[in-house]
Scaffold this active site. Structure first.
Site, short mmCIF file in Angstrom:
data_model
loop_
_atom_site.label_atom_id
_atom_site.label_comp_id
_atom_site.label_asym_id
_atom_site.label_seq_id
_atom_site.Cartn_x
_atom_site.Cartn_y
_atom_site.Cartn_z
N ASP A 32 -13.18 13.84 -112.33
CA ASP A 32 -12.91 15.46 -112.71
C ASP A 32 -11.26 16.24 -111.18
OD1 ASP A 32 -14.68 15.63 -114.45
OD2 ASP A 32 -15.99 16.57 -112.89
N TYR A 35 -8.28 15.24 -112.68
CA TYR A 35 -7.86 15.36 -114.23
C TYR A 35 -7.83 17.23 -113.84
CZ TYR A 35 -8.91 19.08 -118.33
OH TYR A 35 -7.48 19.43 -119.49
N LYS A 115 -22.65 25.45 -109.58
CA LYS A 115 -21.38 25.10 -111.18
C LYS A 115 -22.47 23.05 -111.41
CE LYS A 115 -16.65 24.37 -112.56
NZ LYS A 115 -17.51 23.07 -113.14
N LYS A 289 -18.80 35.03 -109.01
CA LYS A 289 -18.23 36.58 -110.44
C LYS A 289 -18.67 37.31 -109.46
CE LYS A 289 -20.01 32.85 -113.83
NZ LYS A 289 -21.20 32.91 -114.60
#
Length: 664
Positions: A32, A35, A115, A289
């Protein structure tokens, strides 16, 4: 400009291909972190040259095209990705961007969540009934996986209560808990089947089955993290919405918290990162959030992500690097372990240059060669290991890894017994490597506890020929020791005194110190309590050894043959002694036959003291939770073991309950 254009095209091609492998084929070929790096480079180029950005750029897409084997489902509200931050400075910049966007000074309350490293799904409930489940796919269109999702016990087929919207879309993550992943892989390994590299791949692969019976056999779980369709009929707090979903029967992570501002988010990040290894599931960061839904709506979205949320990624646990060479190390019992010598790479917060390849079978399974680009993983305190090979990047001069036939240290023949995966040196204490490791083990704190005899000193003693067996330790004098590096006269005298003090020990410690294969502290204690004396143990047959708790055929044979070699216990001539063991009455062993597991941080007792106290009362103390566990003692920050114990319905004690039981 031509160079920039070429790099932009190359990045688009790479990210499109990697995204297809990750999201569609469930077979990621790069970590990851790699990426993410490429994506950030692409975004940076497009920021400087906006004319290069098109609707087909990976920077405005999420995932890949759905598999044609599944019916395609169009999301009524797109399932977007999240932007990332990687530092406290970037987190503060994220908060400031939102304030700038709103054009006013404001204090944000954030809903902070782990996460999860699984697969994002959408669940559609109509009149309280689950009617459709779909993957994220490319964000606009996903794959219909309703029948597979129906097999996941954590997902309700009917909502509880009656106050839900007529049409409600729940979004969340399907994941595989660590314990379930390990058990599933162990079962597959025993059956000679393919194992999964990590829980994320396992979860995704399980959901992408055309036969839902296969999905049903996999240990999948689900946590809700948001709402799509129907959300406008719920409250104005994101956290409140999650709590409402929970009331309707949809699980949410118990780690979800409300925090104030970037500072509160950073504190949440640091806390979860510190406890990452104890969590029951894999995570690769945390998500922040804005909690107030009106503020979310005011902030809006960019092409691929909401402005009001971001993911704070942890240091990568997997990275790509080059396998430069392989060395073979010899351990205390003669086990020969191939160790990969890597081009140094930063993984999981530390720089890694070595990784274990375990054994010859693992080398064959990976298909790894010297010169390969490999993916190395470091999770928590686990020894770094190579988990995959990037075969597409294999150079033409890559070399096969050849397992030696002779010991790389002493030249003795290597042997691998039928049914074992480990290759061993046949040299015994003739082998210098085994000699060093055997003496280190003998002197260790949990064995003979020779204070001050560290690894460096043992290596010098063996290298200078002063010590060939553990028995030689007891004939050392201060003059010999003072000749070692960094060893003055006073230190030498202190070490001689410590060696002399170690002559007084216990039978269980002595048996553990001998280094008999497969005999750990618990087995040594069981042997001592069963036979009471060393003479009785040495006289025991294999059949009699099998009568000891937790001693199987292999361990019984190891003990039997080891104790019949006079040189293995010649250390007794050095005057080692221990108090006699008295046969305990049943009333003195109230925990006889009970299996305990300790997890989390203990404050009233050290882990070793708690273990010793339980064993003295007849308990077996195991390292992992299973159906055979009777009691789990949960200290602070208990994680995956606690979750598994709760799942199995095992009795759970606090540290205070343990203390009370020990004192009663």
């Amino acid at each position: 400009m031509s160079e920039t254009l070429s790099r932009h095209r190359q990045l688009c091609d790479l990210l499109t291909e990697y995204g297809h492998q990750y999201y569609v084929l469930d077979n990621p070929t790069v970590p990851d972190a790699e990426y993410d790096r490429l994506m950030r480079e692409l975004i940076a180029i497009e920021s400087e040259h906006p004319e290069l950005k098109t609707s087909a750029s990976p920077s405005v897409r999420v995932g890949g095209q759905p598999l044609t084997a599944f019916r395609q489902v169009r999301h009524e509200i797109p399932m977007l990705s999240l932007d990332n931050v990687f530092s406290s400075e970037e987190l503060q910049a994220f908060e400031q961007r939102m304030k700038d966007r709103l054009k006013r000074e404001i204090s944000f309350t954030f809903c902070c969540e782990p996460k999860l490293d699984g697969l994002a799904v959408s669940l559609l409930y109509v009149d309280g009934q689950l009617v459709q489940a779909a993957t994220r796919g490319d964000g606009a269109t996903g794959e219909e996986i309703t029948e597979n999702v129906r097999t996941i016990k954590a997902i309700p087929l009917s909502l509880r209560g009656s106050d839900w919207p007529a049409r409600l879309e729940v979004r969340g993550e399907v994941f595989m808990p660590k314990a379930g992943f390990e058990a599933m892989n162990a079962k597959a390994l025993a059956a000679g089947e393919k194992v999964f590299v990590n829980p994320r791949n396992a979860a995704a692969g399980s959901l992408r089955q055309l036969d839902s019976r296969i999905t049903a056999s996999r240990p999948l779980n689900f946590y809700a993290y948001g709402v799509g369709v129907g959300g406008d009929q719920l409250g104005d707090s994101h956290f409140g919405r999650l709590c409402q979903l929970k009331a309707w029967g949809l699980p949410m992570s118990p780690e979800v918290k409300l925090k104030e501002g970037a500072a509160g988010c950073q504190a949440f990040h640091d806390d979860i990162l510190a406890r990452r290894g104890e969590l029951a599931y894999e995570i690769d960061g945390v998500v922040y959030k804005v909690d107030a839904i009106p503020l979310q709506e005011e902030l809006g979205f960019v092409a691929r992500a909401p402005r009001w949320a971001t993911a704070h990624k942890f240091p990568a646990q997997e990275e790509m690097t080059l396998l430069e060479n392989v060395e073979f190390q010899v351990g205390r019992t003669g086990a020969v372990t191939p160790v990969a010598k890597l081009k140094p790479v930063f993984v999981g917060g530390v720089t890694i240059s070595n990784a274990t390849l375990h054994n010859a079978d693992e080398i064959e399974r990976l298909g790894v060669m010297i010169g390969d680009t490999v993916i190395v993983r470091r999770a928590g305190d686990v020894i770094p290991q190579i988990v995959a090979v990037v075969e597409a990047q294999r150079p033409v001069d890559a070399r096969e890894i050849l397992f030696p036939t002779q010991c790389p240290v002493c030249g003795s023949a290597l042997e691998r017994l039928e049914g074992e995966v480990v290759t061993r040196c046949s040299g015994g204490l003739f082998c210098e490597a085994q000699r060093k490791e055997a003496i280190k083990h003998f002197a260790a704190r949990r064995a003979m506890d020779v204070d001050g005899l560290g690894d460096k000193i043992v290596e010098q003693l063996v290298d200078k020929g002063l010590v060939k067996t553990p028995a030689d330790l007891f004939s050392l004098n201060a003059i010999q020791l003072a000749g070692l590096e960094r060893m003055g006269q006073k230190s030498a005298l202190n070490l001689v005194a410590a060696i002399d003090a170690a002559r007084s020990t216990t039978l269980p410690r002595f048996l553990f110190a001998l280094g008999i294969r497969e005999v750990g502290e618990a087995t040594a204690l069981n042997l001592a309590n069963h036979f009471l004396t060393l003479d009785a143990l040495r006289a025991a047959s294999v059949e009699q050894l099998l009568e000891v708790a937790d001693v199987g055929d292999i361990v019984a044979k190891h003990v039997y043959y080891f104790l019949r070699q006079p040189h293995n216990i010649e250390v007794l001539a050095a005057g080692i002694h221990w108090p006699a063991i008295e046969k305990k009455e049943a009333s003195e062993q109230p925990f006889a036959g009970k299996t305990f597991v300790l997890t989390g941080t203990l404050n009233l007792l050290s882990r070793n003291d708690a273990k010793a106290a339980l064993q003295a009362l007849g308990a077996k103390v195991a390292g992992s939770v299973s159906a055979k566990t009777d009691v789990l003692v949960a200290g602070e920050a208990a994680g995956s073991k606690l979750a598994k114990a709760q799942e199995l319905g095992i009795t759970i004690w606090t540290e205070e309950q343990l203390q009370a039981a020990l004192q009663s």
